[in-house]
Design an enzyme around this catalytic site. Structure first.
Site, mmCIF file in Angstrom:
data_model
loop_
_atom_site.group_PDB
_atom_site.id
_atom_site.type_symbol
_atom_site.label_atom_id
_atom_site.label_comp_id
_atom_site.label_asym_id
_atom_site.label_seq_id
_atom_site.Cartn_x
_atom_site.Cartn_y
_atom_site.Cartn_z
ATOM 1 N N ASN A 204 0.846 -1.200 0.000
ATOM 2 C CA ASN A 204 0.000 0.000 0.000
ATOM 3 C C ASN A 204 0.882 1.251 0.000
ATOM 4 O O ASN A 204 2.101 1.166 0.169
ATOM 5 C CB ASN A 204 -0.910 -0.020 1.238
ATOM 6 N N PHE A 205 0.242 2.392 -0.177
ATOM 7 C CA PHE A 205 0.886 3.712 -0.068
ATOM 8 C C PHE A 205 2.064 3.896 -1.023
ATOM 9 O O PHE A 205 3.062 4.541 -0.682
ATOM 10 C CB PHE A 205 1.320 3.990 1.389
ATOM 11 N N LEU A 206 1.947 3.313 -2.218
ATOM 12 C CA LEU A 206 2.950 3.584 -3.251
ATOM 13 C C LEU A 206 2.776 5.039 -3.694
ATOM 14 O O LEU A 206 1.684 5.438 -4.100
ATOM 15 C CB LEU A 206 2.742 2.642 -4.441
ATOM 16 N N THR A 240 -4.316 -3.252 -3.980
ATOM 17 C CA THR A 240 -5.455 -2.693 -4.710
ATOM 18 C C THR A 240 -4.987 -1.412 -5.398
ATOM 19 O O THR A 240 -4.038 -0.765 -4.935
ATOM 20 C CB THR A 240 -6.628 -2.330 -3.777
ATOM 21 N N LEU A 468 -6.984 -0.375 3.193
ATOM 22 C CA LEU A 468 -7.078 1.015 3.653
ATOM 23 C C LEU A 468 -6.701 1.985 2.541
ATOM 24 O O LEU A 468 -5.894 1.660 1.702
ATOM 25 C CB LEU A 468 -6.142 1.211 4.853
HETATM 26 C C1 MYA Z 1 6.082 -10.891 -3.279
HETATM 27 C C2 MYA Z 1 5.961 -9.506 -2.899
HETATM 28 C C3 MYA Z 1 5.550 -8.615 -4.123
HETATM 29 C C4 MYA Z 1 5.368 -7.182 -3.703
HETATM 30 C C5 MYA Z 1 4.985 -6.286 -4.864
HETATM 31 C C6 MYA Z 1 3.576 -6.568 -5.379
HETATM 32 C C7 MYA Z 1 3.171 -5.542 -6.438
HETATM 33 C C8 MYA Z 1 2.816 -4.208 -5.839
HETATM 34 C C9 MYA Z 1 2.369 -3.268 -6.897
HETATM 35 C C10 MYA Z 1 2.117 -1.875 -6.349
HETATM 36 C C11 MYA Z 1 0.789 -1.747 -5.654
HETATM 37 C C12 MYA Z 1 0.538 -0.347 -5.191
HETATM 38 C C13 MYA Z 1 -0.754 -0.203 -4.426
HETATM 39 C C14 MYA Z 1 -1.001 1.284 -4.161
HETATM 40 O O1 MYA Z 1 -0.378 1.871 -3.345
HETATM 41 S S1 MYA Z 1 -2.219 2.037 -5.126
HETATM 42 C C15 MYA Z 1 -1.904 3.759 -4.907
HETATM 43 C C16 MYA Z 1 -0.933 4.262 -5.910
HETATM 44 N N1 MYA Z 1 -0.559 5.617 -5.639
HETATM 45 C C17 MYA Z 1 -1.092 6.701 -6.235
HETATM 46 O O2 MYA Z 1 -1.953 6.602 -7.075
HETATM 47 C C18 MYA Z 1 -0.572 8.029 -5.739
HETATM 48 C C19 MYA Z 1 -0.414 9.052 -6.832
HETATM 49 N N2 MYA Z 1 0.410 8.522 -7.899
HETATM 50 C C20 MYA Z 1 1.741 8.311 -7.808
HETATM 51 O O3 MYA Z 1 2.370 8.522 -6.795
HETATM 52 C C21 MYA Z 1 2.422 7.743 -9.046
HETATM 53 O O4 MYA Z 1 1.609 8.022 -10.174
HETATM 54 C C22 MYA Z 1 2.685 6.225 -8.941
HETATM 55 C C23 MYA Z 1 3.706 5.947 -7.854
HETATM 56 C C24 MYA Z 1 1.413 5.439 -8.658
HETATM 57 C C25 MYA Z 1 3.235 5.721 -10.280
HETATM 58 O O5 MYA Z 1 4.372 6.438 -10.588
HETATM 59 P P1 MYA Z 1 4.512 7.187 -12.004
HETATM 60 O O6 MYA Z 1 3.175 7.690 -12.388
HETATM 61 O O7 MYA Z 1 5.610 8.148 -11.891
HETATM 62 O O8 MYA Z 1 4.866 5.987 -13.013
HETATM 63 P P2 MYA Z 1 6.318 5.403 -13.361
HETATM 64 O O9 MYA Z 1 6.809 6.034 -14.607
HETATM 65 O O10 MYA Z 1 7.226 5.476 -12.200
HETATM 66 O O11 MYA Z 1 5.976 3.869 -13.614
HETATM 67 C C26 MYA Z 1 5.022 3.479 -14.533
HETATM 68 C C27 MYA Z 1 4.731 2.025 -14.288
HETATM 69 O O12 MYA Z 1 4.131 1.881 -12.993
HETATM 70 C C28 MYA Z 1 2.873 1.257 -13.129
HETATM 71 N N3 MYA Z 1 1.952 1.771 -12.114
HETATM 72 C C29 MYA Z 1 1.443 3.004 -12.024
HETATM 73 N N4 MYA Z 1 0.619 3.097 -10.979
HETATM 74 C C30 MYA Z 1 0.600 1.875 -10.409
HETATM 75 C C31 MYA Z 1 -0.068 1.347 -9.297
HETATM 76 N N5 MYA Z 1 -0.911 2.066 -8.549
HETATM 77 N N6 MYA Z 1 0.149 0.072 -8.960
HETATM 78 C C32 MYA Z 1 0.980 -0.687 -9.689
HETATM 79 N N7 MYA Z 1 1.640 -0.242 -10.769
HETATM 80 C C33 MYA Z 1 1.447 1.033 -11.116
HETATM 81 C C34 MYA Z 1 2.423 1.620 -14.514
HETATM 82 O O13 MYA Z 1 1.385 0.728 -14.942
HETATM 83 C C35 MYA Z 1 3.709 1.505 -15.290
HETATM 84 O O14 MYA Z 1 4.028 0.141 -15.533
HETATM 85 P P3 MYA Z 1 3.700 -0.497 -16.967
HETATM 86 O O15 MYA Z 1 2.231 -0.310 -17.171
HETATM 87 O O16 MYA Z 1 4.523 0.255 -17.979
HETATM 88 O O17 MYA Z 1 4.073 -1.934 -16.865
#
Ligand code: MYA
Length: 468
Positions: A204-206, A240, A468
């Site tokens: 969460n909180f990415l 999520t 959350l």
């Molecule tokens: C085994 C353990 C595993 C653990 C990990 C499990 C996975 C966890 C996954 C994370 C779960 C997070 C759950 C939450 O917290 S969801 C809440 C996400 N946060 C926000 O929406 C806050 C406002 N936005 C931002 O801070 C940025 O726009 C974020 C950080 C979201 C993206 O930064 P930015 O806009 O500067 O983009 P980029 O150039 O760096 O990168 C672009 C790439 O990132 C992919 N992208 C964008 N948004 C998301 C998203 N919400 N989940 C997954 N991937 C996402 C996107 O499809 C693209 O990849 P691709 O489409 O080209 O392939």
């Protein structure tokens, strides 16, 4: 194929929005369309449009969610997640666990000028830094009118559950001045997906600072938290997001119950429907002064064991739900926590028969001359004792009736606590109360995902995880 003949994504989206508003959005006064035939027709049209949009997305002809072609996910296509067109009929990991000696032990390289850090959530100064990053840069609605404003106390609650790991609270700082500019978190959670109970990392909180967006920093954060999870022996995760990426296991819709229509209208959160007035809305959304269930009271420490039994039993109805393995889990997540989570039980003859809870997640109102914060409560977990002798239909009816009584009282308590709106998703049994309790559907959807685990899709009313 002649693309020009096809409606553009914007046209399709506008149409969908229009029809959706017409057919689904309950007018704020609670009035319903008087013409069921045209309503049915419009629903059919909407369905058709959505299907053609999905088809066009699949073929790459239009872009999904205004962001990118489905299939063009440079990062996600390299990850152990199912593709959009995978039909999944069985459950299991996508790739095998990695032996410890093959897991990278050092953090991944970051672009120069940046460095990794771990946020110490027990240090108020660092909590404040995280709060400030999120309050200015976290999730906004599509029109950038509202932005989540999780309080510092909330973040401590969310990120310090039993068995929390410091190494999973990952930040990125500017090397020169140490300013926190990005974050991602993981917490340990026991989840049941269909029959399988497994230990997952809940992500969460990415967040990436607005000035550093679109520089592919998010994939680095995701890969780093994945590495740190692997180091701890966890190879699956749940998360999520509002965005659609490969591939949701379920998609839930947001619903909103107005408690303060005047403020919601002033904030542009709600509109006065045609042929209505603000005073009619105020009347329609008025809630009673007092709760009505006998034996309803705030949850106390001594209720924890009974609430845990109720909750786990109730969650066994769903296909994708957390398991509250210890009383410590319930104590942390469900017991009231000032200004963060509110929880109530119904006690009859010294026995807890029901409980419900909601949490506080305000949103900043962006650029509004009159209001800076919208006080929103979100429905959290609940549970109710279901008489054993009932058959399937009777059980569903029983839950519907009891849940409406409970949520009716939850609205009274949320109003008393100063909330302007109560939000919920149509997961668990929530669809059973939204209409009767005057929740209207919103524009927002929340997608549920699993990392490195494939399983059949989960219906909304079979999702039991509230994130959350
Ligand atoms: C085994 C353990 C595993 C653990 C990990 C499990 C996975 C966890 C996954 C994370 C779960 C997070 C759950 C939450 O917290 S969801 C809440 C996400 N946060 C926000 O929406 C806050 C406002 N936005 C931002 O801070 C940025 O726009 C974020 C950080 C979201 C993206 O930064 P930015 O806009 O500067 O983009 P980029 O150039 O760096 O990168 C672009 C790439 O990132 C992919 N992208 C964008 N948004 C998301 C998203 N919400 N989940 C997954 N991937 C996402 C996107 O499809 C693209 O990849 P691709 O489409 O080209 O392939």
């Amino acid at each position: 194929m002649d693309n020009k003949k096809q409606p553009t994504e914007k046209e399709l989206k506008d149409l969908v929005k229009k029809v959706d508003k017409l057919v689904s959005k309950r007018p704020a006064t609670g009035e319903k369309s008087t013409d069921p035939q045209s309503e049915a027709l419009m629903r059919a049209q909407l369905k058709q449009m959505m299907e053609s949009m999905a088809l066009m997305e699949k073929s790459g002809m239009v872009k999904s969610t205004g962001k990118k072609d489905v299939g063009d996910h440079k990062f996600w296509n390299t990850q152990p997640v199912p593709s959009f067109n995978d039909e999944i009929n069985e459950s299991g990991p996508i790739e095998a666990d990695i032996p410890f000696d093959q897991i990278r032990k050092e953090p991944l390289p970051l672009p120069k000028d940046f460095e990794w850090c771990e946020i110490n959530m027990e240090d108020d100064k660092e909590v404040k830094e995280l709060y400030e990053l999120l309050t200015m840069n976290y999730v906004e609605d599509d029109e950038a009118q509202f932005r989540f404003d999780y309080s510092a106390e909330f973040l401590k609650w969310a990120l310090l559950p039993p068995n929390w790991r410091k190494s999973w609270l990952v930040g990125v700082r500017v090397a020169s001045n140490k300013k926190l500019v990005a974050f991602i978190s993981g917490i340990p959670v026991a989840m049941r997906t269909y029959e399988k109970v497994h230990n997952l990392t809940e992500i969460n909180f990415l967040c990436v600072h607005k000035k550093l967006r679109s520089k592919r920093l998010a994939p680095v954060l995701i890969k780093e938290i994945t590495r740190r999870s692997h180091v701890e022996g966890i190879f699956q995760a749940a998360y999520t997001a509002g965005v659609v990426i490969p591939k949701p296991i379920s998609t839930c819709r947001y619903y909103h119950r107005s408690l303060n229509p005047k403020k919601l209208v002033e904030c542009n959160f709600s509109r006065i429907p045609p042929r209505s007035t603000l005073s009619r809305m105020i009347k329609a959304y008025k809630v009673p002064e007092k709760t009505s269930i006998a034996g309803l009271r705030e949850m106390r420490l001594e209720d924890v064991p009974q609430v845990r039994v109720l909750l786990n039993k109730y969650l066994s109805r769903f296909d994708f739900a957390p398991v509250f393995e210890t009383d410590e889990d319930v104590k942390h997540w469900i017991l009231p926590h000032e200004k963060v989570v509110w929880s109530y039980v119904v006690e009859q003859d010294n026995k807890v028969t029901d409980f419900f809870s909601f949490y506080s997640l305000p949103s900043s109102v962006i650029g509004n001359p009159k209001h800076s914060t919208l006080n929103a409560a979100y429905m959290f977990y609940y549970g109710l004792e279901i008489p054993q002798a009932l058959d399937h239909d009777q059980t569903e009816k029983f839950i519907e009736k009891r849940l409406n009584e409970l949520v009716n009282d939850a609205l009274v308590l949320a109003k008393k606590a100063g909330f302007d709106v109560v939000n919920t998703l149509d997961l668990m049994d929530n669809a059973k109360f939204v209409d009767e309790q005057k929740f209207g559907n919103g524009d927002g959807y929340l997608n549920y995902y699993l990392y490195n685990w494939k399983c059949p899709d989960v219906a909304r009313n079979k999702v039991g995880l509230v994130m959350l």
